[in-house]
Design an enzyme around this catalytic site. Structure first.
Site, PDB file in Angstrom:
ATOM      1  N   HIS A  12      53.496  56.398  -1.910  1.00 23.86           N
ATOM      2  CA  HIS A  12      54.394  57.624  -1.711  1.00 23.86           C
ATOM      3  C   HIS A  12      54.686  57.678  -0.302  1.00 23.86           C
ATOM      4  CE1 HIS A  12      55.861  61.937  -2.901  1.00 23.86           C
ATOM      5  NE2 HIS A  12      56.177  61.514  -1.665  1.00 23.86           N
ATOM      6  N   HIS A  14      57.756  58.075   2.948  1.00 17.76           N
ATOM      7  CA  HIS A  14      59.145  58.333   3.268  1.00 17.76           C
ATOM      8  C   HIS A  14      59.422  57.589   4.688  1.00 17.76           C
ATOM      9  CE1 HIS A  14      59.748  61.835   0.491  1.00 17.76           C
ATOM     10  NE2 HIS A  14      58.518  61.952   0.708  1.00 17.76           N
ATOM     11  N   LEU A  15      60.517  56.912   4.554  1.00 17.12           N
ATOM     12  CA  LEU A  15      60.955  56.043   5.872  1.00 17.12           C
ATOM     13  C   LEU A  15      62.097  56.463   6.387  1.00 17.12           C
ATOM     14  CD1 LEU A  15      59.977  52.563   4.707  1.00 17.12           C
ATOM     15  CD2 LEU A  15      58.811  53.710   6.075  1.00 17.12           C
ATOM     16  N   ARG A  16      63.102  57.417   5.891  1.00 16.06           N
ATOM     17  CA  ARG A  16      64.006  57.708   6.328  1.00 16.06           C
ATOM     18  C   ARG A  16      64.950  56.470   6.528  1.00 16.06           C
ATOM     19  NH1 ARG A  16      62.107  62.414   4.558  1.00 16.06           N
ATOM     20  NH2 ARG A  16      60.614  63.351   6.119  1.00 16.06           N
ATOM     21  N   ASN A  40      64.526  60.311  -0.974  1.00 13.81           N
ATOM     22  CA  ASN A  40      65.532  61.461  -0.847  1.00 13.81           C
ATOM     23  C   ASN A  40      66.021  61.207   0.812  1.00 13.81           C
ATOM     24  OD1 ASN A  40      62.692  61.365   0.575  1.00 13.81           O
ATOM     25  ND2 ASN A  40      62.732  63.661   0.621  1.00 13.81           N
ATOM     26  N   LYS A  93      62.338  58.506  -8.978  1.00 14.96           N
ATOM     27  CA  LYS A  93      61.624  59.934  -8.524  1.00 14.96           C
ATOM     28  C   LYS A  93      62.324  60.977  -9.073  1.00 14.96           C
ATOM     29  CE  LYS A  93      58.908  62.611  -5.761  1.00 14.96           C
ATOM     30  NZ  LYS A  93      58.934  62.588  -4.551  1.00 14.96           N
ATOM     31  N   HIS A 132      58.067  65.135  -8.350  1.00 13.47           N
ATOM     32  CA  HIS A 132      57.518  66.367  -7.451  1.00 13.47           C
ATOM     33  C   HIS A 132      57.470  67.601  -8.123  1.00 13.47           C
ATOM     34  CE1 HIS A 132      57.530  68.303  -3.342  1.00 13.47           C
ATOM     35  NE2 HIS A 132      57.471  69.175  -4.232  1.00 13.47           N
ATOM     36  N   HIS A 166      51.586  63.438  -5.305  1.00  9.51           N
ATOM     37  CA  HIS A 166      50.836  64.524  -4.289  1.00  9.51           C
ATOM     38  C   HIS A 166      50.275  65.685  -4.606  1.00  9.51           C
ATOM     39  CE1 HIS A 166      54.703  66.244  -4.397  1.00  9.51           C
ATOM     40  NE2 HIS A 166      55.293  65.460  -3.596  1.00  9.51           N
ATOM     41  N   ASP A 238      52.373  60.300   1.172  1.00 10.56           N
ATOM     42  CA  ASP A 238      53.640  61.362   1.385  1.00 10.56           C
ATOM     43  C   ASP A 238      53.899  61.351   3.105  1.00 10.56           C
ATOM     44  OD1 ASP A 238      55.796  62.906   1.002  1.00 10.56           O
ATOM     45  OD2 ASP A 238      54.586  64.573   0.512  1.00 10.56           O
ATOM     46  N   HIS A 242      59.162  63.744  10.704  1.00  9.19           N
ATOM     47  CA  HIS A 242      60.534  64.715  11.238  1.00  9.19           C
ATOM     48  C   HIS A 242      60.320  64.503  12.850  1.00  9.19           C
ATOM     49  CE1 HIS A 242      61.511  66.692   7.392  1.00  9.19           C
ATOM     50  NE2 HIS A 242      60.238  66.473   7.224  1.00  9.19           N
ATOM     51  N   ALA A 254      59.276  70.566   6.498  1.00 11.45           N
ATOM     52  CA  ALA A 254      57.897  70.206   5.618  1.00 11.45           C
ATOM     53  C   ALA A 254      57.872  68.762   5.650  1.00 11.45           C
ATOM     54  CB  ALA A 254      58.208  70.614   4.233  1.00 11.45           C
TER      55      ALA A 254
HETATM   56  O1  DOR Z   1      56.357  67.909   2.946  1.00  5.51           O
HETATM   57  C1  DOR Z   1      57.148  67.243   2.467  1.00  5.51           C
HETATM   58  N1  DOR Z   1      57.920  66.458   3.037  1.00  5.51           N
HETATM   59  N2  DOR Z   1      57.167  67.195   0.878  1.00  5.51           N
HETATM   60  C2  DOR Z   1      58.310  66.781   0.325  1.00  5.51           C
HETATM   61  O2  DOR Z   1      58.067  66.609  -0.935  1.00  5.51           O
HETATM   62  C3  DOR Z   1      59.215  65.715   1.059  1.00  5.51           C
HETATM   63  C4  DOR Z   1      58.865  65.368   2.356  1.00  5.51           C
HETATM   64  C5  DOR Z   1      60.163  64.986   3.355  1.00  5.51           C
HETATM   65  O3  DOR Z   1      60.740  64.310   2.791  1.00  5.51           O
HETATM   66  O4  DOR Z   1      60.015  65.607   4.257  1.00  5.51           O
HETATM   67 ZN    ZN Z   2      57.133  62.885  -0.654  1.00  4.78          ZN
END
Ligand code: DOR
Ligand code: ZN
Length: 330
Positions: A12, A14-16, A40, A93, A132, A166, A238, A242, A254
């Site tokens: 799980h 996130h690479l953006r 996402n 997802k 999620h 998560h 996860d 940011h 978040a």
């Molecule tokens: O804290 C989080 N950040 N929870 C998520 O489900 C998404 C993630 C994000 O993409 O920043």
């Molecule tokens: Zn996530």
């Protein structure tokens, strides 16, 4: 003391996109053989074109690393479409609409009738569904309130593999064990922190994430599953980068960024509990069985040698920035 891990997987991640991806993707590729890539992005990965373009963007940024791709669930996905993307994805997802970062286009209703065609097709095509799982209720109760949805889906689609992403509560840890087709990912940060660490003293924006960290007894339930490498659970960081400016701000985004130090901190945790022998299964073996994958070969050697977590990676402040840890990557 050294510890050798074979083909660690982060199920799980996130690479953006763009510059952020160029900063963070190589950090995961350094210690992981592959990762399940969350969809996402802006806009979300919800078409074959977007999927292939995103995969290429990731592959251009890394070496020796498999991005296991996901699509952003839409109830109108039909059998033909899913069949046409099956070879390009490992899972789909599902986000409830608006529940977290960039999830506005997610599912508005969990009415089974509406979801049935897409979920039946996924079940037939053996495409796992990652969820999620949070309701729109009070923040501490969101995961527990979502459990009836997990149970309903698990019963209605018994051949569909459903991954509770998560998990953060003892309720989810229990529900997981009640259905054969439910599995779960557990993050690093939810094994380390509770809500007290986030908001019990001065507010810690770099520990703010969705789902929010919960109570000590919840963390204990997750530790019980992870430290024993229960075959229903696997590591999914996860890790969600940011920029510092979006975290240290009113309306803090978040997400906790853990990818570059995840294995070191997992080794520290598993050693502390006398469970180092189970780490290989938690970070690779279980995921291989759950997803039926054979990752590329990658050997990572960790050494019990103190190191310090960097204060920043590019614009991103990592989990436990500036703190000493007991393990290093050789
Ligand atoms: O804290 C989080 N950040 N929870 C998520 O489900 C998404 C993630 C994000 O993409 O920043
Ligand atoms: Zn996530």
């Amino acid at each position: 003391m050294q510890l050798q891990l074979t083909s660690p997987l982060d199920m799980h991640l996130h690479l953006r996109q763009g510059d952020m991806l160029k900063t963070v993707a190589p950090l995961s590729a350094k210690t992981f053989a592959g990762a399940l890539i969350m969809p996402n992005t802006v806009p979300p990965v919800d078409s074959k074109e977007a999927l292939l373009a995103y995969k290429e963007e990731i592959l251009n940024a890394v070496n020796n690393f498999t991005p296991y791709m996901t699509l952003f669930f839409k109830p109108d996905y039909n059998y033909e479409f899913l069949q046409s993307v099956k070879e390009d994805i490992l899972a789909i997802k599902l986000y409830p609409a608006g529940i977290t970062t960039n999830s506005e286009g997610g599912v508005e209703s969990f009415d089974l009738k509406q979801l049935k065609p897409a979920l039946e097709a996924m079940s037939e095509l053996e495409i796992p569904l990652c969820i999620h799982g949070e309701s729109g209720g009070f923040v501490m109760d969101r995961e527990a309130e979502f459990i009836p949805v997990y149970k309903q889906l698990a019963s209605a689609f018994p051949k569909l593999k459903i991954i509770m992403e998560h998990i953060t509560t003892k309720e989810a840890a229990h529900a997981l064990l009640e259905h054969e087709n439910l599995y779960a990912t557990i993050t690093l940060h939810h094994l380390y922190i509770t809500l007290d660490d986030v908001a019990g003293g001065l507010l810690q924006p770099h520990l703010f994430c969705k789902p929010i960290a919960k109570r000590p007894e919840d963390k204990e339930a997750l530790l019980e599953l992870a430290l024993n490498a229960n075959p229903k659970v696997m590591f999914g960081s996860d890790s969600a980068p940011h920029p510092k400016s979006k975290k240290e701000a009113p309306g803090c985004a978040a997400g906790v960024f853990t990818a570059p130090i995840a294995l070191q901190l997992l080794a520290q945790l598993f050693e502390k509990h006398g469970k180092l022998d189970n780490l290989q299964d938690f970070v690779s073996g279980n995921a291989q069985k759950i997803y039926n994958i054979k990752p590329l070969e990658k050997t990572v050697i960790l050494e019990k040698k103190e190191s310090e977590i960097p204060k920043k990676y590019g614009e991103v402040v990592p989990f436990m920035a500036g703190q000493k840890i007991e393990w290093s990557i050789t």
